[in-house]
Design a protein around this motif. Structure first.
Motif, PDB file in Angstrom:
ATOM      1  N   TYR A   1       0.868  -1.129  -0.216  1.00 27.95           N
ATOM      2  CA  TYR A   1      -0.106  -0.047   0.075  1.00 27.95           C
ATOM      3  C   TYR A   1       0.867   1.332   0.030  1.00 27.95           C
ATOM      4  O   TYR A   1       0.350   2.153  -0.802  1.00 27.95           O
TER       5      TYR A   1
ATOM      6  N   LEU B   1       0.965   4.149  -2.787  1.00 28.50           N
ATOM      7  CA  LEU B   1       0.818   5.667  -2.738  1.00 28.50           C
ATOM      8  C   LEU B   1       2.121   6.436  -3.258  1.00 28.50           C
ATOM      9  O   LEU B   1       2.087   7.637  -3.638  1.00 28.50           O
TER      10      LEU B   1
ATOM     11  N   LEU C   1     -16.547   8.917   6.278  1.00 29.33           N
ATOM     12  CA  LEU C   1     -15.836   7.706   5.934  1.00 29.33           C
ATOM     13  C   LEU C   1     -15.441   7.976   4.561  1.00 29.33           C
ATOM     14  O   LEU C   1     -14.335   7.537   3.969  1.00 29.33           O
ATOM     15  N   ALA C   2     -16.271   8.803   3.773  1.00 24.24           N
ATOM     16  CA  ALA C   2     -15.966   9.080   2.375  1.00 24.24           C
ATOM     17  C   ALA C   2     -14.632   9.977   2.225  1.00 24.24           C
ATOM     18  O   ALA C   2     -13.705   9.757   1.557  1.00 24.24           O
TER      19      ALA C   2
ATOM     20  N   LEU D   1     -12.286  10.162   4.535  1.00 25.08           N
ATOM     21  CA  LEU D   1     -11.152   9.462   4.885  1.00 25.08           C
ATOM     22  C   LEU D   1     -10.627   8.314   3.950  1.00 25.08           C
ATOM     23  O   LEU D   1      -9.401   8.217   3.802  1.00 25.08           O
ATOM     24  N   ASP D   2     -11.823   7.886   3.076  1.00 20.63           N
ATOM     25  CA  ASP D   2     -11.393   6.923   2.098  1.00 20.63           C
ATOM     26  C   ASP D   2     -10.416   7.694   1.060  1.00 20.63           C
ATOM     27  O   ASP D   2      -9.565   7.078   0.448  1.00 20.63           O
TER      28      ASP D   2
ATOM     29  N   MET E   1      -6.911   8.840   2.792  1.00 20.55           N
ATOM     30  CA  MET E   1      -5.918   7.664   3.140  1.00 20.55           C
ATOM     31  C   MET E   1      -5.366   6.932   1.656  1.00 20.55           C
ATOM     32  O   MET E   1      -4.375   6.370   1.979  1.00 20.55           O
ATOM     33  N   ALA E   2      -5.929   7.377   0.921  1.00 23.61           N
ATOM     34  CA  ALA E   2      -5.490   6.968  -0.486  1.00 23.61           C
ATOM     35  C   ALA E   2      -4.827   7.990  -1.175  1.00 23.61           C
ATOM     36  O   ALA E   2      -4.324   7.712  -2.366  1.00 23.61           O
TER      37      ALA E   2
ATOM     38  N   PRO F   1      -1.536  10.670  -1.629  1.00 22.98           N
ATOM     39  CA  PRO F   1      -0.308  11.045  -1.021  1.00 22.98           C
ATOM     40  C   PRO F   1      -0.304  12.312  -0.883  1.00 22.98           C
ATOM     41  O   PRO F   1       0.794  12.693  -0.246  1.00 22.98           O
ATOM     42  N   PHE F   2      -1.146  13.390  -1.220  1.00 26.02           N
ATOM     43  CA  PHE F   2      -0.955  14.616  -0.909  1.00 26.02           C
ATOM     44  C   PHE F   2      -1.867  15.060   0.418  1.00 26.02           C
ATOM     45  O   PHE F   2      -1.518  15.873   0.703  1.00 26.02           O
ATOM     46  N   CYS F   3      -2.945  14.449   0.408  1.00 20.46           N
ATOM     47  CA  CYS F   3      -3.938  14.868   1.485  1.00 20.46           C
ATOM     48  C   CYS F   3      -3.585  14.134   2.862  1.00 20.46           C
ATOM     49  O   CYS F   3      -3.641  14.745   3.965  1.00 20.46           O
ATOM     50  N   GLN F   4      -2.933  13.012   2.587  1.00 21.75           N
ATOM     51  CA  GLN F   4      -2.357  12.430   3.843  1.00 21.75           C
ATOM     52  C   GLN F   4      -1.437  13.346   4.605  1.00 21.75           C
ATOM     53  O   GLN F   4      -1.566  13.514   5.703  1.00 21.75           O
ATOM     54  N   PRO F   5      -0.419  13.686   4.139  1.00 17.20           N
ATOM     55  CA  PRO F   5       0.536  14.668   5.059  1.00 17.20           C
ATOM     56  C   PRO F   5      -0.111  15.907   5.763  1.00 17.20           C
ATOM     57  O   PRO F   5       0.064  16.178   6.564  1.00 17.20           O
TER      58      PRO F   5
ATOM     59  N   PHE G   1      -3.331  16.063   6.280  1.00 13.18           N
ATOM     60  CA  PHE G   1      -4.260  15.328   7.567  1.00 13.18           C
ATOM     61  C   PHE G   1      -3.469  15.416   8.866  1.00 13.18           C
ATOM     62  O   PHE G   1      -3.857  15.736   9.864  1.00 13.18           O
TER      63      PHE G   1
ATOM     64  N   LEU H   1       5.839  13.006   9.639  1.00 17.92           N
ATOM     65  CA  LEU H   1       5.899  14.338   9.140  1.00 17.92           C
ATOM     66  C   LEU H   1       7.261  14.626   8.892  1.00 17.92           C
ATOM     67  O   LEU H   1       8.114  14.286   9.775  1.00 17.92           O
TER      68      LEU H   1
ATOM     69  N   PRO I   1       3.029  18.480  -1.712  1.00 15.85           N
ATOM     70  CA  PRO I   1       3.302  18.041  -0.267  1.00 15.85           C
ATOM     71  C   PRO I   1       4.520  17.186  -0.186  1.00 15.85           C
ATOM     72  O   PRO I   1       4.257  16.223  -0.884  1.00 15.85           O
ATOM     73  N   ALA I   2       5.403  17.083   0.813  1.00 13.19           N
ATOM     74  CA  ALA I   2       6.124  15.841   0.848  1.00 13.19           C
ATOM     75  C   ALA I   2       5.743  14.602   1.495  1.00 13.19           C
ATOM     76  O   ALA I   2       4.671  14.903   2.269  1.00 13.19           O
ATOM     77  N   ARG I   3       5.988  13.619   1.024  1.00 15.43           N
ATOM     78  CA  ARG I   3       5.185  12.343   1.267  1.00 15.43           C
ATOM     79  C   ARG I   3       5.593  12.212   2.877  1.00 15.43           C
ATOM     80  O   ARG I   3       6.725  12.431   3.229  1.00 15.43           O
ATOM     81  N   LEU I   4       4.726  11.300   3.299  1.00 15.05           N
ATOM     82  CA  LEU I   4       5.072  10.923   4.727  1.00 15.05           C
ATOM     83  C   LEU I   4       6.170  10.146   4.847  1.00 15.05           C
ATOM     84  O   LEU I   4       6.280   9.184   4.213  1.00 15.05           O
TER      85      LEU I   4
ATOM     86  N   SER J   1     -12.591   2.204   4.581  1.00 16.96           N
ATOM     87  CA  SER J   1     -11.966   3.239   5.156  1.00 16.96           C
ATOM     88  C   SER J   1     -10.818   2.828   6.296  1.00 16.96           C
ATOM     89  O   SER J   1      -9.707   3.274   6.496  1.00 16.96           O
TER      90      SER J   1
ATOM     91  N   LYS K   1      -7.926   1.143   4.869  1.00 16.12           N
ATOM     92  CA  LYS K   1      -6.717   2.063   4.346  1.00 16.12           C
ATOM     93  C   LYS K   1      -6.053   3.025   5.534  1.00 16.12           C
ATOM     94  O   LYS K   1      -4.779   2.935   5.499  1.00 16.12           O
TER      95      LYS K   1
ATOM     96  N   SER L   1      -2.228   2.098   6.478  1.00 15.16           N
ATOM     97  CA  SER L   1      -1.251   3.586   6.209  1.00 15.16           C
ATOM     98  C   SER L   1      -0.548   3.822   7.623  1.00 15.16           C
ATOM     99  O   SER L   1       0.032   4.823   7.783  1.00 15.16           O
TER     100      SER L   1
END
Lengths: 82, 183
Positions: free
Chosen positions: A10, A14, A47-48, A50-51, A54-55, A57-61, A63, B32, B88-91, B132, B135, B139
């Motif tokens: 996974y 990403l 849930l939508a 987060l879906d 979590m998938a 790579p730009f929104c996750q950092p 968040f 981060l 954004p930089a990846r985690l 969700s 995932k 992660s």
């Protein structure tokens, strides 16, 4: 397949998404990502959201940065303010 | 004048010391980058200085005020980055690519990419609540963190995660990916 192996796959998925394009047309505004942390929307919307987060790579950092700010200062406020 | 400036600076250091420690600890633990964390700390410091100005007011600021400042500072850091279209930089979580080594054999690389594609497709076939949760778990989030974010009990989270992972493995098996895949 072990959980660790699934996680590695996974993570690579990403990484490849991050390398193959940075079109953020489908990304939610940062205010909505913040609302996710504060649990302001109904469960289906969260849930939508987060879906996607979590998938993505730009929104996750993003968040994570919001979550860190919320957690680090929130813990202090809860323990020191009357 | 210089003395007053030193006092304000010391007051900011004092008020932000614990917050900075927590931000660094939690931030680095969650992947981060150092620059993300330092950008946030700098923004919070600047906002407190502009809004409160004197060392007395800064030292007297309640933690809830610092909290609100920190959250809105994080939002602004991200808004500015998006406006500048910064990627954004990846985690910095341990990447699977490093596990393969720097120059994995081409056939191994192709197998890996096929596997990632199948994991991605199998995930999209899960029902939303399980998808969700899975995932988040993949992660790197723990069950307690997932439960907290979704406002669920630990047993409900555990149940959805267990069923979600089980569904995922079933779907991968149906795609021809068995338990022994690319160990």
């Amino acid at each position: 397949m072990s959980d660790d192996r699934l996680r590695r796959s996974y993570d690579m998925l990403l990484a490849i998404r991050a390398d193959t394009g940075n079109d953020r047309g489908g990304c939610p505004p940062v205010e909505r990502i913040a609302s996710l942390i504060r649990r302001e929307e109904d469960e289906d919307s969260r849930l939508a959201l987060l879906d996607h987060v979590m998938a993505c790579p730009f929104c996750q950092p993003e968040f994570e940065l919001l979550r860190v700010a919320e957690r680090a200062s929130g813990e202090q406020a809860r323990t020191t303010d009357p | 004048m210089a003395e007053q400036s030193d006092q304000v600076s010391q007051a900011l250091d004092q008020v932000l010391a614990r917050f900075a420690e927590r931000v660094r600890y939690i931030g680095i633990r969650h992947g981060l980058t150092g620059s993300d964390v330092e950008d946030l700390l700098q923004e919070v410091r600047l906002r407190l200085w502009k809004a409160l100005e004197s060392d007395e007011k800064i030292l007297g600021a309640p933690a809830s005020y610092v909290h609100r400042t920190a959250v809105s500072a994080a939002l602004d850091v991200l808004r500015r980055r998006r406006a500048r279209r910064e990627t954004p930089a990846r985690l910095s979580r341990p990447s699977g690519l490093s596990v393969l080594g720097e120059s994995p054999a081409a056939d191994r690389m192709v197998e890996e990419m096929e596997l990632q594609d199948q994991v991605g497709r199998a995930l999209e076939q899960l029902i939303p609540a399980r998808r969700s949760v899975v995932k988040m778990y993949l992660s790197g989030y723990g069950r307690e963190e997932i439960a907290d974010l979704l406002g669920w009990t630990e047993p409900k989270t555990r149940n959805l995660l267990y069923r979600g992972l089980s569904d995922l493995r079933e779907k991968l098996t149906a795609m021809g990916i068995g338990p022994e895949a690319l160990q």
